[in-house]
Design a protein around this motif. Structure first.
Motif, short mmCIF file in Angstrom:
data_model
loop_
_atom_site.label_atom_id
_atom_site.label_comp_id
_atom_site.label_asym_id
_atom_site.label_seq_id
_atom_site.Cartn_x
_atom_site.Cartn_y
_atom_site.Cartn_z
N GLY A 1 0.78 -1.23 0.00
CA GLY A 1 0.00 0.00 0.00
C GLY A 1 0.81 1.28 0.00
N GLY A 2 2.13 1.18 0.10
CA GLY A 2 2.97 2.37 0.11
C GLY A 2 3.88 2.41 -1.10
N PRO A 3 4.54 3.55 -1.34
CA PRO A 3 5.41 3.67 -2.52
C PRO A 3 6.62 2.75 -2.42
CG PRO A 3 5.65 5.57 -1.07
CD PRO A 3 4.50 4.79 -0.55
N ALA A 4 6.98 2.14 -3.54
CA ALA A 4 8.13 1.24 -3.60
C ALA A 4 9.41 2.03 -3.86
CB ALA A 4 7.93 0.20 -4.71
N ALA A 5 10.55 1.39 -3.55
CA ALA A 5 11.84 2.04 -3.82
C ALA A 5 12.06 2.26 -5.31
CB ALA A 5 12.97 1.18 -3.25
N LEU A 6 11.49 1.38 -6.13
CA LEU A 6 11.52 1.57 -7.58
C LEU A 6 10.42 2.57 -7.92
CD1 LEU A 6 12.60 0.78 -10.36
CD2 LEU A 6 11.10 -1.20 -10.32
N SER A 7 10.81 3.78 -8.30
CA SER A 7 9.86 4.89 -8.30
C SER A 7 9.23 5.21 -9.64
CB SER A 7 10.58 6.15 -7.80
OG SER A 7 11.63 6.52 -8.69
N GLY A 8 9.66 4.58 -10.70
CA GLY A 8 9.10 4.93 -12.00
C GLY A 8 9.19 3.78 -12.96
N PRO A 9 8.73 3.97 -14.17
CA PRO A 9 8.73 2.88 -15.14
C PRO A 9 10.13 2.44 -15.53
CG PRO A 9 8.11 4.95 -16.19
CD PRO A 9 8.13 5.20 -14.72
N VAL A 10 10.28 1.15 -15.80
CA VAL A 10 11.54 0.58 -16.26
C VAL A 10 11.65 0.81 -17.76
CG1 VAL A 10 12.88 -1.55 -16.50
CG2 VAL A 10 11.50 -1.15 -14.44
N ARG A 11 12.81 1.25 -18.21
CA ARG A 11 13.02 1.50 -19.63
C ARG A 11 14.31 0.84 -20.11
NH1 ARG A 11 9.27 4.98 -21.34
NH2 ARG A 11 8.49 6.64 -20.00
N ALA A 12 14.33 0.51 -21.40
CA ALA A 12 15.53 0.01 -22.05
C ALA A 12 16.15 1.14 -22.86
CB ALA A 12 15.20 -1.17 -22.95
N GLU A 13 17.46 1.33 -22.70
CA GLU A 13 18.19 2.39 -23.40
C GLU A 13 19.25 1.75 -24.28
OE1 GLU A 13 19.75 4.91 -20.38
OE2 GLU A 13 17.78 5.66 -19.76
N LEU A 14 19.16 1.98 -25.58
CA LEU A 14 20.04 1.35 -26.56
C LEU A 14 20.82 2.44 -27.30
CD1 LEU A 14 19.05 -1.48 -29.01
CD2 LEU A 14 20.13 0.57 -29.89
N VAL A 15 22.11 2.17 -27.54
CA VAL A 15 22.94 3.08 -28.33
C VAL A 15 23.50 2.29 -29.51
CG1 VAL A 15 25.00 4.54 -28.38
CG2 VAL A 15 23.55 4.47 -26.32
N ASP A 16 23.28 2.80 -30.73
CA ASP A 16 23.73 2.06 -31.91
C ASP A 16 25.23 2.27 -32.13
OD1 ASP A 16 24.12 4.49 -33.21
OD2 ASP A 16 22.44 4.26 -34.59
#
Length: 371
Positions: free
Chosen positions: A124-139
């Motif tokens: 019921g409370g905020p988690a330590a992981l605070s936002g969406p998970v994203r993948a970051e790629l560099v070509d």
């Protein structure tokens, strides 16, 4: 069903496929499971395949295994029914969002932005992981691409009282709208459990060339303000403000840095990061971490990064041994990652949102060798 005693503690989800002879089981609901003491155990069932007469050929079964139980017995027949769970998983599919409430853990997936693990909470409370998970790629040329934006698909793959799976698919996008590789996230939630399992898959869906090279691919996990320290496996707890990184360079070699200082090294990193501070902390464990080198963790104020394909300094895998190069390092030459058209790679990640309830090393053993 028997588990390997001594290799896990508490409770852990188990999925098993069970084959049946033709005509023996007519419906997935006509089964039950009892533990070694004869007590009924809640299960979730579905049919994977049927015989020509409509009977069940392969049954998919989920249960939450208890370390104190010696084993489980599956019963089936027209008089059998599965035991129910007091509070199962709720999955609400809206026009804009899919909302999952698994009892202790709740989260949302945004159908418009493709955000994975939005509004994540624990008890019921905020988690330590605070936002969406994203993948970051560099070509190979240094151009950046990020997952997110309007997804190609948000699918509820499985739903039931014990186990739900949400799949999100879409491209990595550049600022100018360019696309490179497909990103797939499958989020597994389990009733009453304080953790999630995330399958991350990237796929070279580029058809213009047979091979495509990239410089790096990271998963970024935003941390709530107040996260103060991190432990990267066997090494001591380190302050996040220094910027901490672990790099598994070879199967039998890793090193740890805090800022520019070398603070640790070893052979096979345990494969987890344990963050302490606000929101109850966060455990992020990657199955088969050292086996799939090169891999990395990097943590600093506000962010934990998992190096799926961490950036390489120089060309460390260009070797004179031709046999070694062909067998192990063929896709790492020149300090780049080289992937053939159609190739995909999957990584299994467990995110525990109440790591104070368990020992990190014990939890990692369960990640590596589920019961």
């Amino acid at each position: 069903l028997f588990h390997r005693r001594g290799e896990f503690s508490g409770a852990w989800p188990v999925s098993a496929s069970v084959p049946f002879p033709k005509g023996r089981l007519m419906a997935a609901a006509c089964v039950s499971v009892r533990d070694d003491a004869g007590a009924g155990v809640p299960i979730q069932t579905s049919t994977l395949a049927r015989w020509e007469d409509g009977s069940v050929k392969v049954l998919l079964m989920d249960l939450i295994a208890d370390a104190d139980a010696k084993g489980y017995v599956l019963h089936y027949g027209s008089d059998c029914r599965p035991d129910s769970i007091e509070k199962g998983i709720s999955v609400e599919e809206g026009e804009d969002r899919v909302r999952v409430d698994a009892g202790r853990v709740a989260f949302a997936v945004d159908r418009r932005t493709g955000d994975v693990l939005a509004d994540l909470s624990i008890d019921g409370g905020p988690a330590a992981l605070s936002g969406p998970v994203r993948a970051e790629l560099v070509d190979a040329e240094g151009r950046a691409f990020v997952s997110g934006g309007p997804p190609d698909a948000v699918v509820v793959e499985r739903t039931g009282p014990l186990h739900a799976v949400i799949r999100v698919e879409g491209p990595h996008r550049a600022e100018d709208g360019g696309r490179l590789f497909r990103a797939i996230f499958k989020v597994h939630a389990y009733a009453g459990q304080p953790f999630l399992r995330v399958e991350h898959i990237f796929e070279n869906d580029r058809t213009e060339e047979e091979f495509t090279s990239i410089r790096s691919l990271y998963l970024t996990l935003p941390l709530r303000e107040g996260a103060t320290a991190v432990t990267l496996g066997e090494d001591p707890e380190l302050n996040l403000k220094d910027g901490v990184a672990l790099h598994q360079k070879f199967e039998d070699q890793y090193f740890v840095k805090a800022g520019e200082r070398d603070v640790g090294s070893g052979t096979r990193a345990p494969g987890y990061a344990l963050v302490r501070g606000a929101g109850g902390g966060l455990f992020a464990g990657v199955r088969h971490f050292y086996q799939n080198y090169p891999k990395s963790f990097a943590a600093g104020p506000g962010t934990l990064r998992l190096g799926i394909c961490p950036a390489l300094e120089g060309a460390p895998y260009d070797v004179d041994d031709e046999d070694m190069e062909v067998r192990l390092f063929f896709y790492l030459k020149g300090g780049r990652y080289k992937f053939r058209q159609g190739l995909s790679r999957r990584h299994d990640i467990v995110l525990h949102l109440a790591p104070g309830e368990v020992t990190a090393d014990g939890l990692m053993r369960q990640v590596e060798a589920p019961p």
